[in-house]
Design a protein around this motif. Sequence first.
Motif, short mmCIF file in Angstrom:
data_model
loop_
_atom_site.label_atom_id
_atom_site.label_comp_id
_atom_site.label_asym_id
_atom_site.label_seq_id
_atom_site.Cartn_x
_atom_site.Cartn_y
_atom_site.Cartn_z
N SER A 46 -63.84 32.71 -3.21
CA SER A 46 -63.49 33.97 -3.87
C SER A 46 -63.74 35.20 -3.00
O SER A 46 -63.22 36.27 -3.28
N ASN A 47 -64.51 35.05 -1.91
CA ASN A 47 -64.74 36.20 -1.03
C ASN A 47 -63.76 36.26 0.14
O ASN A 47 -63.97 36.97 1.10
N GLY A 48 -62.69 35.48 0.07
CA GLY A 48 -61.62 35.58 1.06
C GLY A 48 -61.66 34.62 2.22
O GLY A 48 -60.84 34.71 3.12
N ILE A 49 -62.57 33.67 2.22
CA ILE A 49 -62.61 32.68 3.29
C ILE A 49 -61.62 31.57 2.97
O ILE A 49 -61.63 31.02 1.88
N VAL A 50 -60.75 31.28 3.93
CA VAL A 50 -59.75 30.22 3.77
C VAL A 50 -59.79 29.35 5.03
O VAL A 50 -59.73 29.88 6.15
N VAL A 51 -59.92 28.04 4.87
CA VAL A 51 -60.00 27.10 6.00
C VAL A 51 -59.08 25.92 5.72
O VAL A 51 -59.04 25.42 4.60
N SER A 52 -58.37 25.48 6.75
CA SER A 52 -57.57 24.26 6.61
C SER A 52 -57.46 23.58 7.97
O SER A 52 -57.49 24.24 9.01
N ALA A 53 -57.35 22.26 7.96
CA ALA A 53 -57.22 21.50 9.20
C ALA A 53 -56.59 20.15 8.90
O ALA A 53 -56.75 19.59 7.82
N VAL A 54 -55.88 19.65 9.91
CA VAL A 54 -55.28 18.32 9.86
C VAL A 54 -55.72 17.61 11.13
O VAL A 54 -55.60 18.15 12.23
N GLY A 55 -56.23 16.40 10.98
CA GLY A 55 -56.69 15.63 12.13
C GLY A 55 -55.94 14.33 12.28
O GLY A 55 -55.58 13.70 11.28
N THR A 56 -55.71 13.96 13.52
CA THR A 56 -55.07 12.69 13.84
C THR A 56 -55.81 12.07 15.03
O THR A 56 -56.44 12.77 15.81
N PRO A 57 -55.75 10.74 15.17
CA PRO A 57 -56.42 10.11 16.31
C PRO A 57 -55.73 10.49 17.62
O PRO A 57 -54.50 10.57 17.68
N GLY A 58 -56.52 10.72 18.65
CA GLY A 58 -55.97 11.08 19.95
C GLY A 58 -55.85 9.87 20.86
O GLY A 58 -56.50 8.85 20.66
N ALA A 59 -55.03 10.00 21.88
CA ALA A 59 -54.76 8.90 22.80
C ALA A 59 -55.99 8.52 23.62
O ALA A 59 -56.09 7.40 24.11
N GLU A 60 -56.94 9.44 23.78
CA GLU A 60 -58.12 9.17 24.59
C GLU A 60 -59.36 8.94 23.73
O GLU A 60 -60.49 9.10 24.19
#
Length: 125
Positions: A46-60
Amino acid sequence: MKFVILACLAAVAVAAPRPQDEIAEVLRDERQDAGDGNFNYAFETSNGIVVSAVGTPGAEGQSNIEGSFSFVLPDGVNAEVRYIADENGYRPESELLPTPYPLPDHAIRQIAIAEQQRAEGITFE
């Protein structure tokens, strides 16, 4: 260096004085983890913090993450950072982050000469 500046900006935003009775409430909290390196999450307060992320496995063997976070600065301006973190490192993008000054023309010419010399096999000891 950019990450340090970004972390300092986030710390200042979080530490900004607020009325004692203002307690942020979680408006949205979504998380999914497939267990195989694929995940995503998003939350908003409610104080304006917004977070989002998408993760995928990496080749290394690393996790590749693409995401963003934003918060409201004390002057009311919304600060946003978008980033990619993968085998090439952490690469944030934001109008808040400082950028280097443009190179002067003579420096650009010197770089072009050095690249030409390198292509021709010229080396200096």
